[in-house]
Scaffold this active site. Structure first.
Site, PDB file in Angstrom:
ATOM      1  N   LYS A  28       0.827  -1.225   0.000  1.00 43.06           N
ATOM      2  CA  LYS A  28       0.000   0.000   0.000  1.00 43.06           C
ATOM      3  C   LYS A  28       0.853   1.264   0.000  1.00 43.06           C
ATOM      4  O   LYS A  28       0.476   2.288  -0.575  1.00 43.06           O
ATOM      5  CB  LYS A  28      -0.891   0.021   1.246  1.00 43.06           C
ATOM      6  N   ASN A  29       2.007   1.215   0.673  1.00 42.35           N
ATOM      7  CA  ASN A  29       2.882   2.393   0.728  1.00 42.35           C
ATOM      8  C   ASN A  29       3.397   2.737  -0.670  1.00 42.35           C
ATOM      9  O   ASN A  29       3.406   3.899  -1.076  1.00 42.35           O
ATOM     10  CB  ASN A  29       4.108   2.116   1.618  1.00 42.35           C
ATOM     11  N   ASP A  85      10.920  -3.698  -8.609  1.00 40.82           N
ATOM     12  CA  ASP A  85      11.575  -4.374  -7.496  1.00 40.82           C
ATOM     13  C   ASP A  85      12.685  -3.454  -7.042  1.00 40.82           C
ATOM     14  O   ASP A  85      13.348  -2.809  -7.857  1.00 40.82           O
ATOM     15  CB  ASP A  85      12.111  -5.747  -7.915  1.00 40.82           C
ATOM     16  N   THR A  86      12.838  -3.383  -5.728  1.00 41.93           N
ATOM     17  CA  THR A  86      13.810  -2.463  -5.143  1.00 41.93           C
ATOM     18  C   THR A  86      14.730  -3.213  -4.214  1.00 41.93           C
ATOM     19  O   THR A  86      14.305  -4.133  -3.520  1.00 41.93           O
ATOM     20  CB  THR A  86      13.063  -1.365  -4.348  1.00 41.93           C
ATOM     21  N   PHE A 165       8.664   3.943   4.922  1.00 42.77           N
ATOM     22  CA  PHE A 165       8.532   2.525   5.270  1.00 42.77           C
ATOM     23  C   PHE A 165       9.880   1.848   5.043  1.00 42.77           C
ATOM     24  O   PHE A 165      10.852   2.479   4.606  1.00 42.77           O
ATOM     25  CB  PHE A 165       7.417   1.871   4.439  1.00 42.77           C
ATOM     26  N   TYR A 167      13.413   0.557   4.998  1.00 44.19           N
ATOM     27  CA  TYR A 167      14.681   1.019   5.565  1.00 44.19           C
ATOM     28  C   TYR A 167      14.751   2.548   5.668  1.00 44.19           C
ATOM     29  O   TYR A 167      15.812   3.100   5.980  1.00 44.19           O
ATOM     30  CB  TYR A 167      15.847   0.506   4.708  1.00 44.19           C
ATOM     31  N   ASP A 168      13.660   3.249   5.377  1.00 46.65           N
ATOM     32  CA  ASP A 168      13.676   4.712   5.353  1.00 46.65           C
ATOM     33  C   ASP A 168      14.256   5.364   6.617  1.00 46.65           C
ATOM     34  O   ASP A 168      14.980   6.358   6.502  1.00 46.65           O
ATOM     35  CB  ASP A 168      12.264   5.269   5.102  1.00 46.65           C
TER      36      ASP A 168
END
Ligand code: ITT
Length: 209
Positions: A28-29, A85-86, A165, A167-168
């Protein structure tokens, strides 16, 4: 005159109607971030198209995982779709957690578990350089395209900020004295890995539309 009116009305209706595109994510983020960037599109997530499948991302790089997600939607729902993908790539850890960023602390772990594990893995490391990298796969009208976005920064020694969200709270982008979790979403979106990859996607979509 009646006919002129109808043509004008049709044109206006067409302009009001945003092109629909699927963003193949359950996150959702990420969906909220992308909707904020792609304001001219009707961006829908997997749940919006009735897809509850947890698509298995078992490729060994980001591009492979993005492709798996986009292809799943196009093959099963026959819709134009993009997927990303990150990975967070830490220089001193030879690029880890990288493609394993979501499950770094183990299957079913929370964002916070991952942050704790990374801080622990780096507790004696002075080289804090890291980067976020996003790869987007776009399936559009039978063709496939890829876009990449990177943001360089460093891993702090403790968490700062409540926003964002993943590792922010421990990632501080170069040129800023705050973490992604301390920034308004608009600023993060302008400079982030995903923001940059999406910018390339937007420029491409404008070119082809
Ligand atoms: P989907 O596969 O459903 O799209 P995901 O949560 O698995 O969602 P990604 O594969 O794109 O998301 O990202 C892998 C992990 O990398 C993700 O779980 C976060 O821990 C982290 N991550 C991704 N984007 C991030 C961001 O903008 N800021 C901080 N961490 C991020």
């Amino acid at each position: 005159m009646g006919c002129d009116f109808r043509i004008r009305k049709d044109k206006e209706d067409k302009m009001d109607k945003k092109d629909r595109i699927v963003f193949a994510t359950h996150n959702k983020n990420k969906l909220a971030e992308i909707r904020n960037i792609l304001k001219n599109y009707d961006v829908v997530g997997l749940r919006d198209i009735g897809c509850e499948t947890d698509i298995v991302e078992d490729a060994d790089d980001l591009q492979g995982n993005a492709k798996i997600k986009a292809d799943f939607v196009t093959n099963n729902y026959h819709l134009n779709c993009f997927a990303d993908d990150t990975g967070l790539e830490v220089e001193a850890l030879n690029g880890a957690p990288g493609v394993y960023s979501a499950r770094y602390a183990g299957e079913g772990c929370s964002y916070h578990d991952n942050v704790v594990k990374l801080l622990d893995a780096m507790k004696d490391i002075t080289n804090r350089k890291a980067r976020f990298r996003t790869v987007i796969a776009l399936n559009l009208n039978g063709k496939q395209y890829f876009f990449e976005g990177i943001v360089n920064g460093k891993i702090l020694e403790e968490e700062h900020g409540e926003g964002g969200f993943g590792y922010d709270p421990i990632f501080q982008p170069d040129g800023y004295d705050m973490t992604f979790a301390e920034m308004p979403m608009e600023i993060k979106n302008k400079i982030s890995h995903r923001g940059r990859a999406v910018q390339k996607l937007v420029e491409f979509l404008h070119l082809v539309s």
